[in-house]
Design a protein around this motif. Structure first.
Motif, mmCIF file in Angstrom:
data_model
loop_
_atom_site.group_PDB
_atom_site.id
_atom_site.type_symbol
_atom_site.label_atom_id
_atom_site.label_comp_id
_atom_site.label_asym_id
_atom_site.label_seq_id
_atom_site.Cartn_x
_atom_site.Cartn_y
_atom_site.Cartn_z
ATOM 1 N N THR A 1 42.591 66.651 6.417
ATOM 2 C CA THR A 1 43.848 67.010 7.065
ATOM 3 C C THR A 1 44.692 67.983 6.246
ATOM 4 O O THR A 1 45.134 69.005 6.759
ATOM 5 N N LEU A 2 44.915 67.671 4.968
ATOM 6 C CA LEU A 2 45.817 68.515 4.179
ATOM 7 C C LEU A 2 45.112 69.716 3.576
ATOM 8 O O LEU A 2 45.637 70.824 3.575
ATOM 9 N N GLN B 1 44.890 59.739 10.425
ATOM 10 C CA GLN B 1 44.852 61.191 10.190
ATOM 11 C C GLN B 1 46.018 61.918 10.831
ATOM 12 O O GLN B 1 46.512 62.902 10.305
ATOM 13 N N GLN B 2 46.481 61.420 11.980
ATOM 14 C CA GLN B 2 47.510 62.173 12.695
ATOM 15 C C GLN B 2 48.837 62.204 11.944
ATOM 16 O O GLN B 2 49.674 63.045 12.205
ATOM 17 N N TRP B 3 49.035 61.271 10.964
ATOM 18 C CA TRP B 3 50.259 61.320 10.175
ATOM 19 C C TRP B 3 50.230 62.455 9.165
ATOM 20 O O TRP B 3 51.244 62.804 8.595
ATOM 21 N N PHE B 4 49.043 62.968 8.882
ATOM 22 C CA PHE B 4 48.915 63.937 7.798
ATOM 23 C C PHE B 4 48.838 65.375 8.299
ATOM 24 O O PHE B 4 49.501 66.252 7.789
ATOM 25 N N TYR B 5 47.987 65.612 9.291
ATOM 26 C CA TYR B 5 47.658 66.996 9.647
ATOM 27 C C TYR B 5 48.866 67.755 10.171
ATOM 28 O O TYR B 5 49.154 68.858 9.734
ATOM 29 N N LYS B 6 49.607 67.143 11.091
ATOM 30 C CA LYS B 6 50.693 67.865 11.748
ATOM 31 C C LYS B 6 51.858 68.184 10.807
ATOM 32 O O LYS B 6 52.325 69.322 10.770
ATOM 33 N N PRO B 7 52.351 67.206 10.015
ATOM 34 C CA PRO B 7 53.415 67.551 9.063
ATOM 35 C C PRO B 7 53.001 68.670 8.105
ATOM 36 O O PRO B 7 53.795 69.575 7.841
ATOM 37 N N ALA B 8 51.765 68.628 7.639
ATOM 38 C CA ALA B 8 51.285 69.686 6.751
ATOM 39 C C ALA B 8 51.326 71.029 7.466
ATOM 40 O O ALA B 8 51.711 72.048 6.889
ATOM 41 N N GLY B 9 50.967 70.994 8.750
ATOM 42 C CA GLY B 9 51.000 72.214 9.546
ATOM 43 C C GLY B 9 52.407 72.762 9.687
ATOM 44 O O GLY B 9 52.627 73.964 9.603
#
Lengths: 294, 176
Positions: free
Chosen positions: B19-20, A51-59
């Motif tokens: 997440t997205l 999950q950590q690969w997805f949430y932060k870049p999207a943010g």
């Protein structure tokens, strides 16, 4: 008995009933206050890793668009920050002097080690890695776990104020329950003892419920003669020894009115922190004293 | 579609919905639109690849969601997804389902899913809102999001599932 055998013959119905009973048992079992088991921790950590690969870049991408929109208000904000920085520099000198004298006074009064370290907090920076897609269980996952010293019931704050409470801890990730899901009537209810900034020794209240319709906290158990007024900043009082002292919760929005059989008063508190789109939060770690909380 | 690939795709969808998707929901509607995309895939599995597969996937991914976002109750999503996947499969997996009927079934199933969640949390006293309030607050809005997602993936998913779905479905028919 014969009826039961007939039921057994209808395999589909039998399995369905068995499944239903198992699920109700599992639901009841999970209600207990317990530590996570090893398989749960393993699943939590491996999913959190992905999950950590997805949430932060999207943010970051979402934040970029927001920044472009905010470019005009930047100058104004900059001016404001400069005045705050000047005030801060002034207060810092004052603070240093007072801290020194406080330390020597504590020594003179023979404070114990535990009393002295009561207000030593450490802020651990955590990244939010996902948000629960469930309307009744708005859990936030963060990327720190027991390996980083996180324990249950630690307070989680954002730059604006108190956000949540750590409820479940795995090795490398933990679940945070936002304080918007506080409810005094729920089976696992938690309450926060609060006071007012500037009148810490006079004001008192307990926040135990979040009113979803109005988007406000309900603060009750306010003493009859409390001098609380509208606009006061509500902070945690640290009296329960679970939460640290001085975390901002919100602002008082209504003057305290009689409630709870008229013995104490009730007021509504507007939350200050934004609970949506969190990226970075801080877990407040209280000083370890070796003793259990009294 | 082989089960292995289906599981990988569903896992990715599960990751994405936590997440997205929150970043794409406008601030004013946060907490009111809630994605249940893995559930949509379970429904498509039930419609086009057989009820047992749907039951199994629903149980597994429901449990995954329960464990990963464990707050108070364990097993709510597993129960709701497994039950609805199986029931939908039981009613419809041997019939030829057109696009319109598939989407209306998905709308009904989404409402049923939200209602089961509401009922369980209400029984265990984790929510106090009334059913009409919950309906207006997030159930209907969320269902619109789910419908949009279902519509977007309808064509590829159906083509994908029916290609490999046929040889799997035949032995099931003989079993009955």
């Amino acid at each position: 008995m014969i009826e039961l055998f007939n039921l057994m013959r209808n395999k589909r119905l039998f399995v369905l009933m068995l499944g239903l009973i198992l699920f109700i048992a599992a639901l009841g079992f999970s209600l207990r206050d317990r530590q996570l088991s090893a398989p749960e921790k393993f699943v939590n950590d491996s999913v959190a890793y992905v999950q950590q690969w997805f949430y932060k870049p999207a943010g970051y991408i979402a934040g970029l668009f927001e920044d472009i929109g905010n470019i005009r208000s930047l100058q104004k904000e900059n001016e404001q920050l400069r005045t705050t920085a000047a005030a801060y520099a002034r207060d810092k000198i004052k603070y240093n002097v007072i801290e020194k004298s406080n330390e020597s006074l504590e020594k003179a009064l023979h404070f114990t080690e535990r009393q002295r370290s009561l207000n030593d907090y450490e802020y651990l920076i955590a990244q939010v890695i996902s948000i629960s897609p469930d309307p009744y269980n708005p859990t936030i996952k963060i990327d720190l776990g027991s390996e980083n010293g996180i324990k249950e019931n630690m307070a989680v704050v954002s730059t604006d104020g108190l956000v949540g409470i750590v409820t479940k801890v795995s090795a490398f990730s933990s679940n945070v329950e936002p304080i918007t899901s506080l409810d005094e009537k729920s089976p696992n209810s938690k309450s926060i003892s609060v006071t007012v900034l500037g009148r810490e020794n006079v004001s008192f209240g307990i926040i135990g419920t979040f009113d979803h319709d109005k988007g406000r906290f309900i603060m009750n158990r306010i003493p009859e003669n409390d001098p609380m007024i509208v606009g006061d900043t509500v902070i945690t009082s640290g009296l329960g020894r679970v939460f640290p002292r001085g975390l901002v919760v919100g602002t008082v929005e209504t003057t305290p009115q009689a409630g709870d059989f008229g013995l104490t008063k009730v007021a509504s508190v507007k939350p200050l922190a934004d609970f949506n789109r969190l990226t970075e939060v801080f877990v407040v770690k209280m000083a370890e004293t070796g003793e259990e909380t009294p | 579609m082989t089960t292995g690939r289906l599981i990988i795709v569903m896992f990715l969808v599960f990751i994405v919905e936590g997440t997205l998707v929150p970043w794409f929901i406008p601030d004013s509607l946060a907490g009111r639109i809630i994605p249940h995309f893995t559930f949509i895939l379970v429904m498509y599995t039930a419609l086009y690849a057989g009820r047992h597969k749907a039951l199994l996937l629903g149980l597994i991914f429901g449990l995954l969601q329960d464990v990963v976002y464990f707050g108070n109750l364990l097993g709510v999503h597993s129960f709701a997804m497994g039950l609805l996947g199986y029931l939908t499969g039981l009613l419809l997996d041997k019939k030829r389902v057109t696009m319109m009927s598939a989407l209306s079934v998905i709308i009904l199933a989404c409402m049923a899913y939200e209602s089961i969640l509401y009922a369980v949390y209400r029984v265990f006293r984790f929510t106090r809102e009334s059913y009409p309030h919950a309906l207006m607050e997030h159930m209907v809005l969320s269902t619109f999001l789910q419908l949009g997602f279902a519509l977007a993936i309808y064509v590829p998913v159906r083509r994908w599932m029916e290609k490999s779905g046929h040889p799997v479905r035949k032995p099931e028919n003989e079993e009955e």
